[in-house]
Design an enzyme around this catalytic site. Structure first.
Site, mmCIF file in Angstrom:
data_model
loop_
_atom_site.group_PDB
_atom_site.id
_atom_site.type_symbol
_atom_site.label_atom_id
_atom_site.label_comp_id
_atom_site.label_asym_id
_atom_site.label_seq_id
_atom_site.Cartn_x
_atom_site.Cartn_y
_atom_site.Cartn_z
ATOM 1 N N ASP A 7 -67.012 -8.564 10.104
ATOM 2 C CA ASP A 7 -66.767 -7.296 10.800
ATOM 3 C C ASP A 7 -65.449 -7.466 11.547
ATOM 4 O OD1 ASP A 7 -67.154 -4.765 12.009
ATOM 5 O OD2 ASP A 7 -68.164 -5.655 13.731
ATOM 6 N N SER A 8 -64.979 -6.360 12.119
ATOM 7 C CA SER A 8 -63.791 -6.450 12.962
ATOM 8 C C SER A 8 -64.080 -7.244 14.233
ATOM 9 C CB SER A 8 -63.341 -5.043 13.355
ATOM 10 O OG SER A 8 -64.382 -4.399 14.069
ATOM 11 N N CYS A 70 -69.561 -3.726 8.447
ATOM 12 C CA CYS A 70 -68.663 -2.811 9.148
ATOM 13 C C CYS A 70 -68.574 -1.525 8.319
ATOM 14 C CB CYS A 70 -67.297 -3.482 9.263
ATOM 15 S SG CYS A 70 -66.023 -2.438 9.964
ATOM 16 N N GLU A 148 -66.608 -4.918 22.765
ATOM 17 C CA GLU A 148 -65.815 -6.158 22.703
ATOM 18 C C GLU A 148 -65.680 -6.799 24.085
ATOM 19 O OE1 GLU A 148 -64.613 -7.969 20.072
ATOM 20 O OE2 GLU A 148 -65.789 -6.608 18.836
ATOM 21 N N CYS A 180 -71.812 2.726 13.171
ATOM 22 C CA CYS A 180 -70.848 1.656 13.448
ATOM 23 C C CYS A 180 -71.662 0.508 14.016
ATOM 24 C CB CYS A 180 -69.814 2.129 14.475
ATOM 25 S SG CYS A 180 -68.763 0.809 15.120
ATOM 26 N N HIS A 182 -70.964 -1.860 15.921
ATOM 27 C CA HIS A 182 -70.766 -2.117 17.350
ATOM 28 C C HIS A 182 -71.686 -1.267 18.232
ATOM 29 C CE1 HIS A 182 -66.965 -4.113 16.268
ATOM 30 N NE2 HIS A 182 -66.900 -4.551 17.513
#
Ligand code: DGL
Length: 272
Positions: A7-8, A70, A148, A180, A182
């Site tokens: 994933d990012s 992702c 993050e 998403c 996240h």
């Protein structure tokens, strides 16, 4: 089997976390592209370039299958990755289908990154499954940055989410789709806004089940017992995982501790 999950950033940990529950015996390589996060605000060309680099890195490390954990990267790159590489590559897309099929009448809200919302992949999916036009799409790029920073429950988070939802009448919705990875960390905040009746739907279990099918693996029949997630920080499965942040192996105890804390968070919000 060695499975690469990328994933990012830390969103993909939620997929790995589900895999720990259902496929605890496998080996994993987890890759967070912390150098380039957030993907949701990049161009498709940039994202494609990152995903090719990551896939090659994971192949080099011995991955026998890859999960693009992702939605954003999947919507841009999955076809090209499958064309280029000859191992199973699974993607993720917002779980709109189960949301539409599992509910009647009321509306469904999908939150995702701006890229996921703009790309044709989601439009095609809606075209196929949203027969009665019950689905609304809402970008929430700010949540990626909060995640993050491991900021999940602050006043700022709640205000941001409230502001994004402000133009909508919450009573009209029966489901919120987390498009998403996240966004999984914020389930308690959505609950404050949507109330107990609204379904919160993420694609993690579906992805892991699909992974098991593709690889011919049996999923655990006792997914909630086998893995030991507790504040004692003894996480058995973490021993089966190599963690990387943009090609840098995570071996430092402080960083591993941060990952354990994130897994604990995911464990707490898993059943919300
Ligand atoms: N976690 C990613 C997703 O599922 C993207 C977050 C980002 O980097 O913008 O879409």
């Amino acid at each position: 089997m060695k499975i690469g999950i990328f994933d990012s950033g830390i969103g993909g940990l939620s997929v790995l976390h589900e895999a720990y529950h259902y496929l605890p015996e496998q080996n994993y390589i987890f890759y967070a592209d912390t150098k380039h996060v957030p993907y949701g605000l990049k161009t498709p060309e940039q994202i494609l370039g990152y995903t090719i680099g990551i896939t090659e890195f994971l192949l080099d490390k011995g991955a026998e299958a890859i999960v693009v954990a992702c939605n954003t990267a999947t919507s841009v790159a999955i076809r090209e990755l499958r064309k280029r590489y000859n191992i199973p590559i699974l993607g993720m897309e917002p779980a709109v289908k189960p949301a539409v099929e599992g509910t009647e009448k009321k509306r469904i809200m999908v939150i995702a990154t701006p890229v996921t919302i703009r790309e044709d992949k989601l439009k095609d999916l809606l075209h196929r499954v949203d027969e009665h036009h019950r689905v609304d799409l809402l970008p929430m790029p700010g949540l990626v940055e909060f995640a993050e920073r491991a900021e999940f429950d602050s006043e700022d988070v709640l205000n941001y989410i409230k502001k994004q939802f402000a133009p909508y009448n919450m009573d009209e919705y029966c489901a919120l789709v987390l498009g998403c990875t996240h966004f999984n960390y914020f389930k308690p905040a959505y609950r404050q806004i949507f109330g107990d009746e609204t379904l919160l739907i993420d694609g993690n279990y579906g992805t892991v089940r699909h992974l098991a099918e593709v690889l011919g693996l049996e999923i655990s029949k006792t997914p909630d017992n086998e893995v030991y997630f507790e504040d004692t920080h003894k996480m058995l499965c973490m021993a089966n995982t190599e963690y990387y942040y943009s090609e840098i192996p995570i071996t430092d105890e402080r960083e591993l501790e941060r990952l354990r804390i994130l897994h604990n968070r995911l464990e707490k919000v898993r059943k919300n």
